[in-house]
Design an enzyme around this catalytic site. Structure first.
Site, PDB file in Angstrom:
ATOM      1  CG  HIS A   1       2.368   8.445   2.542  1.00 20.19           C
ATOM      2  ND1 HIS A   1       2.761   9.332   1.564  1.00 20.19           N
ATOM      3  CD2 HIS A   1       1.093   8.112   2.246  1.00 20.19           C
ATOM      4  CE1 HIS A   1       1.755   9.521   0.715  1.00 20.19           C
ATOM      5  NE2 HIS A   1       0.737   8.789   1.099  1.00 20.19           N
TER       6      HIS A   1
ATOM      7  CB  CYS B   1      -5.030  -1.660   4.035  1.00 18.56           C
ATOM      8  SG  CYS B   1      -4.943   0.122   3.679  1.00 18.56           S
TER       9      CYS B   1
ATOM     10  CB  CYS C   1      -0.885  -0.025   1.248  1.00 18.19           C
ATOM     11  SG  CYS C   1      -1.865   1.462   1.512  1.00 18.19           S
TER      12      CYS C   1
ATOM     13  CB  SER D   1      -0.113   3.981   4.133  1.00 15.10           C
ATOM     14  OG  SER D   1      -1.371   4.467   3.715  1.00 15.10           O
TER      15      SER D   1
ATOM     16  CG  HIS E   1      -0.587  -0.699   6.435  1.00 17.85           C
ATOM     17  ND1 HIS E   1       0.337  -0.234   5.538  1.00 17.85           N
ATOM     18  CD2 HIS E   1      -1.792  -0.349   5.954  1.00 17.85           C
ATOM     19  CE1 HIS E   1      -0.281   0.380   4.557  1.00 17.85           C
ATOM     20  NE2 HIS E   1      -1.579   0.322   4.769  1.00 17.85           N
TER      21      HIS E   1
END
Ligand SMILES: NC(=O)c1ccc[n+]([C@@H]2O[C@H](COP(=O)([O-])OP(=O)(O)OC[C@H]3O[C@@H](n4cnc5c(N)ncnc54)[C@H](O)[C@@H]3O)[C@@H](O)[C@H]2O)c1
Ligand SMILES: [Zn+2]
Ligand SMILES: [Zn+2]
Length: 370
Positions: free
Chosen positions: A45, A167, A40, A42, A61
């Site tokens: 990030h 997610c 993902c 994220s 995650h």
């Protein structure tokens, strides 16, 4: 025991593969053998420092696996259970869980510190205590995590597909179905067709939207969106705006769901312009915590009664929505096989993220080796 994992030590540096030490499960914790993890945005990030996490951190995650051992007091799962992880834990009893808002459970407070309750770090290594992204750290062969982060799923579900329901699927689907509250006949614009946006497209369509407009500069993304429920696809917000104005006879879209990789004031502005009176703009994509990504004319917001909403985990309740979404996969109403572009090994994690940033993948999935 030992576990091989993908670690961020310093923002902006490549992710490193390390062998780390993993403690056994204590009260309320489980040992999980991760079989799969989703790539993902994220995690990027965190790796880039947009999301300032406590480092070092084991990334990942979106995860699925099998429970190998349980600590004392574990009641939610047993050894051998197949589970999908939720990137937000749910304690079940805090004010938010108790009122059906598990995605803002108080236990989520340390997802960027990556430790379990009591500042407990089950993972240690050459640089001391290692946090785990969202308290799960699925880019690791094994993990010791809270029972509140796992949801038991049917044994006959393929974990390599079900992993996406940790997610990307609930976040995107729920951004449309729950946060935007898409209703039959609506016109919905989805900005950014990655692992999150493709599921916003699927959710909007399933909720009965008449027009689902996907916006992404990449042709492969637009094609996938059209395959999975979009009725129109455009490379730019300008082209989409023109079409939305025409197809709604000037009324504008009912909702705009913003799932771009890095949120910006431009994208929020485009979403704001795309919706008409009473329209909802949903912010799902992220940027730095303090980046002012909302710069809008508030008086227009008021006079047109528009609203801006943040969406976390698609406002889903993991304990009920993860099994529900997997049921929709089993009935063929939610497509998962079609949104996995490529698989990677743990060692290939940097290549996986290069591919994500190059826009090659709708979703990449890591297949763990043990
Ligand atoms: N709120 C939540 O609960 C939550 C959960 C997971 C991920 N996220 C965030 O959602 C975002 C999307 O994640 P992802 O994994 O789908 O990312 P991704 O990189 O797979 O997909 C992003 C897509 O956005 C497109 N894009 C980039 N700029 C654009 C623009 N200006 N207009 C239209 N499209 C544009 C890209 O081409 C790409 O296809 C990330 O910011 C991620 O951190 C939020
Ligand atoms: Zn995610
Ligand atoms: Zn809670």
């Amino acid at each position: 025991m030992k576990t091989k994992a993908a670690v961020v030590y310093e923002p902006g540096k490549p992710i490193e593969i390390e062998e780390l030490d993993l403690d056994g499960p204590r009260e309320g914790e489980v040992l999980i053998r991760y079989t799969h993890a989703g790539l993902c945005h994220s995690d990027v990030h965190v790796a880039h420092g947009d999301l300032e996490a406590r480092l070092p951190m084991v990334l990942g995650h979106e995860g699925a696996g099998i429970i190998e051992e349980v600590g004392v007091g574990v009641t939610r799962v047993k050894v051998g259970d197949h589970v999908v992880c939720s990137f937000i834990p749910n304690c079940g009893v805090c004010r938010y869980c108790a009122t059906g808002r598990q995605s803002i459970c108080d236990m989520g407070a340390t997802i960027l510190e990556g430790y379990l309750p009591g500042e407990r770090f089950p993972i240690t290594g050459p640089r001391g205590q290692y946090g785990a992204m969202c308290m799960i750290g699925t880019f690791s062969q094994w993990g010791v995590i809270s029972q509140t982060s796992v949801i038991k799923v049917d044994d006959d579900l393929p974990l390599e597909k079900a992993v996406l329901v940790g997610c990307g699927v609930p976040t995107g689907w729920g951004s449309a179905v729950n946060t935007a509250n898409v209703a039959p006949g609506d016109t919905v614009a989805v900005f950014g067709v990655g692992g999150i946006g493709i599921n916003a497209v699927q959710g909007a369509r399933y909720a009965g939207a008449k027009n689902v407009i996907a916006i992404d500069p990449l042709e492969n993304k637009r094609e996938k969106a059209m395959e999975l429920g979009a009725t129109h696809a455009f490379a730019t917000a300008e082209e989409a705006q023109e079409a939305i104005t025409e197809m709604t006879r000037g009324q504008g879209a009912d909702s705009a769901i913003l799932t771009v990789g890095l949120m910006s004031a431009d994208v929020v502005g485009a979403g704001f312009n795309a919706v008409g009176k009473g329209g909802v703009v949903v912010l799902t994509g992220l940027n730095k915590l303090m980046e002012p990504t909302i710069q809008l004319p508030g008086t227009i917001l008021t006079l047109f009664r528009k609203s801006i909403k943040g969406s976390l985990f698609g406002d889903c309740n993991p304990t009920t929505d993860i099994p529900k979404l997997l049921g929709l996969y089993q009935s063929g109403d939610l497509k998962l096989d079609e949104i996995i572009t490529r698989t990677y090994t743990l060692d290939e994690v940097n290549e996986g993220y290069d591919d994500l940033l190059a826009g090659k993948n709708v979703r990449g999935v890591m297949v763990h080796e043990h």
